[in-house]
Motif scaffolding. Sequence first.
Motif, PDB file in Angstrom:
ATOM      1  N   CYS A  96     -16.801 -26.258  15.795  1.00  0.00           N
ATOM      2  CA  CYS A  96     -16.406 -27.661  16.013  1.00  0.00           C
ATOM      3  C   CYS A  96     -16.921 -28.176  17.352  1.00  0.00           C
ATOM      4  O   CYS A  96     -17.228 -29.364  17.486  1.00  0.00           O
ATOM      5  CB  CYS A  96     -14.871 -27.803  15.985  1.00  0.00           C
ATOM      6  N   TYR A 102     -19.862 -30.458  17.630  1.00  0.00           N
ATOM      7  CA  TYR A 102     -20.251 -30.930  16.290  1.00  0.00           C
ATOM      8  C   TYR A 102     -20.147 -32.447  16.246  1.00  0.00           C
ATOM      9  O   TYR A 102     -19.068 -33.002  16.400  1.00  0.00           O
ATOM     10  CB  TYR A 102     -19.343 -30.288  15.241  1.00  0.00           C
ATOM     11  N   PHE A 113     -17.933 -33.664  18.859  1.00  0.00           N
ATOM     12  CA  PHE A 113     -16.504 -33.319  18.974  1.00  0.00           C
ATOM     13  C   PHE A 113     -16.275 -32.489  20.245  1.00  0.00           C
ATOM     14  O   PHE A 113     -17.017 -31.544  20.509  1.00  0.00           O
ATOM     15  CB  PHE A 113     -16.013 -32.562  17.730  1.00  0.00           C
ATOM     16  N   CYS A 122      -9.309 -28.665  16.518  1.00  0.00           N
ATOM     17  CA  CYS A 122      -8.750 -29.981  16.232  1.00  0.00           C
ATOM     18  C   CYS A 122      -7.240 -29.819  16.356  1.00  0.00           C
ATOM     19  O   CYS A 122      -6.651 -28.910  15.752  1.00  0.00           O
ATOM     20  CB  CYS A 122      -9.101 -30.434  14.827  1.00  0.00           C
ATOM     21  N   HIS A 158      -8.514 -34.200  13.550  1.00  0.00           N
ATOM     22  CA  HIS A 158      -9.544 -34.458  14.563  1.00  0.00           C
ATOM     23  C   HIS A 158      -8.978 -34.906  15.908  1.00  0.00           C
ATOM     24  O   HIS A 158      -9.639 -35.630  16.652  1.00  0.00           O
ATOM     25  CB  HIS A 158     -10.562 -35.511  14.056  1.00  0.00           C
ATOM     26  N   ASP A 174      -6.684 -26.849  13.515  1.00  0.00           N
ATOM     27  CA  ASP A 174      -7.759 -26.775  12.516  1.00  0.00           C
ATOM     28  C   ASP A 174      -9.029 -26.354  13.240  1.00  0.00           C
ATOM     29  O   ASP A 174      -9.385 -26.948  14.258  1.00  0.00           O
ATOM     30  CB  ASP A 174      -7.941 -28.162  11.888  1.00  0.00           C
ATOM     31  N   VAL A 210     -13.145 -24.277  12.863  1.00  0.00           N
ATOM     32  CA  VAL A 210     -14.227 -23.673  12.087  1.00  0.00           C
ATOM     33  C   VAL A 210     -14.959 -22.679  12.987  1.00  0.00           C
ATOM     34  O   VAL A 210     -15.272 -22.994  14.135  1.00  0.00           O
ATOM     35  CB  VAL A 210     -15.214 -24.739  11.575  1.00  0.00           C
ATOM     36  N   ASP A 238     -13.362 -21.808   7.693  1.00  0.00           N
ATOM     37  CA  ASP A 238     -12.613 -23.008   8.085  1.00  0.00           C
ATOM     38  C   ASP A 238     -11.164 -22.830   7.642  1.00  0.00           C
ATOM     39  O   ASP A 238     -10.899 -22.505   6.476  1.00  0.00           O
ATOM     40  CB  ASP A 238     -13.271 -24.217   7.378  1.00  0.00           C
ATOM     41  N   HIS A 257     -13.993 -29.702   1.113  1.00  0.00           N
ATOM     42  CA  HIS A 257     -15.451 -29.725   1.068  1.00  0.00           C
ATOM     43  C   HIS A 257     -15.999 -28.351   0.706  1.00  0.00           C
ATOM     44  O   HIS A 257     -15.314 -27.339   0.901  1.00  0.00           O
ATOM     45  CB  HIS A 257     -15.987 -30.137   2.453  1.00  0.00           C
ATOM     46  N   MET A 306     -20.798 -26.354   7.840  1.00  0.00           N
ATOM     47  CA  MET A 306     -19.354 -26.604   7.797  1.00  0.00           C
ATOM     48  C   MET A 306     -18.977 -27.477   6.602  1.00  0.00           C
ATOM     49  O   MET A 306     -17.962 -27.238   5.954  1.00  0.00           O
ATOM     50  CB  MET A 306     -18.972 -27.299   9.106  1.00  0.00           C
ATOM     51  N   HIS A 307     -19.786 -28.475   6.358  1.00  0.00           N
ATOM     52  CA  HIS A 307     -19.515 -29.403   5.261  1.00  0.00           C
ATOM     53  C   HIS A 307     -20.687 -29.401   4.295  1.00  0.00           C
ATOM     54  O   HIS A 307     -21.778 -29.837   4.645  1.00  0.00           O
ATOM     55  CB  HIS A 307     -19.269 -30.822   5.790  1.00  0.00           C
ATOM     56  N   GLU A 315      -7.840 -28.589   1.616  1.00  0.00           N
ATOM     57  CA  GLU A 315      -7.092 -28.915   2.827  1.00  0.00           C
ATOM     58  C   GLU A 315      -6.257 -30.178   2.682  1.00  0.00           C
ATOM     59  O   GLU A 315      -6.635 -31.239   3.168  1.00  0.00           O
ATOM     60  CB  GLU A 315      -8.011 -29.011   4.044  1.00  0.00           C
ATOM     61  N   TRP A 348     -12.869 -40.570  16.371  1.00  0.00           N
ATOM     62  CA  TRP A 348     -12.473 -39.257  15.857  1.00  0.00           C
ATOM     63  C   TRP A 348     -10.992 -39.185  15.493  1.00  0.00           C
ATOM     64  O   TRP A 348     -10.655 -38.905  14.353  1.00  0.00           O
ATOM     65  CB  TRP A 348     -12.724 -38.160  16.914  1.00  0.00           C
ATOM     66  N   GLU A 391      -5.128 -25.433   5.459  1.00  0.00           N
ATOM     67  CA  GLU A 391      -6.452 -25.280   4.846  1.00  0.00           C
ATOM     68  C   GLU A 391      -6.825 -23.811   4.676  1.00  0.00           C
ATOM     69  O   GLU A 391      -6.610 -22.996   5.566  1.00  0.00           O
ATOM     70  CB  GLU A 391      -7.512 -25.950   5.743  1.00  0.00           C
TER      71      GLU A 391
HETATM   72  N1  MF3 Z   1     -11.585 -28.594   8.941  1.00  0.00           N
HETATM   73  C1  MF3 Z   1     -12.144 -29.758   9.565  1.00  0.00           C
HETATM   74  C2  MF3 Z   1     -13.017 -30.464   8.579  1.00  0.00           C
HETATM   75  O1  MF3 Z   1     -13.313 -29.906   7.563  1.00  0.00           O
HETATM   76  C3  MF3 Z   1     -12.863 -29.338  10.794  1.00  0.00           C
HETATM   77  C4  MF3 Z   1     -13.491 -30.435  11.520  1.00  0.00           C
HETATM   78  S1  MF3 Z   1     -14.270 -29.799  12.898  1.00  0.00           S
HETATM   79  C5  MF3 Z   1     -14.904 -31.118  13.726  1.00  0.00           C
HETATM   80  O2  MF3 Z   1     -13.402 -31.602   8.743  1.00  0.00           O
HETATM   81  F1  MF3 Z   1     -15.794 -30.683  14.506  1.00  0.00           F
HETATM   82  F2  MF3 Z   1     -15.391 -32.020  12.881  1.00  0.00           F
HETATM   83  F3  MF3 Z   1     -13.936 -31.674  14.382  1.00  0.00           F
END
Ligand code: MF3
Length: 260
Positions: A57, A60, A63, A68, A77, A94, A96, A105, A168, A174-175, A201, A218, A232
């Motif tokens: 994160c 990212y 961020f 988070c 966030h 939260d 990753v 995640d 996701h 991550m996504h 989640e 954010w 999650e």
């Molecule tokens: N679990 C959050 C998501 O899936 C993690 C966000 S990390 C961030 O969106 F960097 F976007 F903040």
Amino acid sequence: MIYLKTPEEIETMRAATTLVSQTLGEVARWIQPGVTTRKLDTIAREFIMDNGGKPACLGYEGFPGTLCIEVNETIVHGFPSDRVLVDGDIVGIDTVVEKDGFMGDSCYTFAVGTISPEKMALCRTTREALYVGIEAAKPGARIGDIANAVQTYCERRNYSIVREMCGHGIGRKMHEAPEVPNYGRRGIGPRLQNGMCICIEPMVNMGSRNIVIEADGWQCRTRDRKPSAHYEHTLCVLDDKVEVMTTFDYIHDAITDKFI
Ligand code: MF3
Ligand code: CO
């Protein structure tokens, strides 16, 4: 485009899903009245790096933290800050983790000290909704079946589901596709098949489902400032079975007496 993973890739991904689970377990030990959310963030960052991972994160799309931080009305966030957690808060953590090229995640909402019965019930229902979603995630089921199961479970109990954010796909990124909403119709969306890795989640509000995103672009909170909870897990479909790759066991070992 959904990237299906080979069984070998899923084995590799276990390093990340295990480490993210352990990270939440480590953070859990520090959650108590008087701690700042920045302290929790530092603990997590150092723990991840000490264990050969990367805080995914941090940086990212800009961020500013490893974690988070979701205090009370914050849905997702939230930024780590000098805010001090106080008795009666709930705080979602939260994060990753990247390890060996793959992501894990996970999120858990914790009680700080003693919380109200209403907050307790919100957290319990949200956690149960996650497992209801996991139960609906059978090979051959569709994403809409998961979404509908989560929504129905929460709304029958008079909670509302946040719609602007969803689960996701996950993997080297991550996504990834597909989106995994927490509301919708059964029987729609992609089917779960071997090699798919997804995050479920639910974000569940005590009051209305309306959200506000702060000017920083954010931090996301409930419009009515009533509490919200968030849990999650990362899942995979392997050998015609759905497997939960993250675990709350490390958290539950850490908080035994404070378990909500
Ligand atoms: N679990 C959050 C998501 O899936 C993690 C966000 S990390 C961030 O969106 F960097 F976007 F903040
Ligand atoms: Co996620």
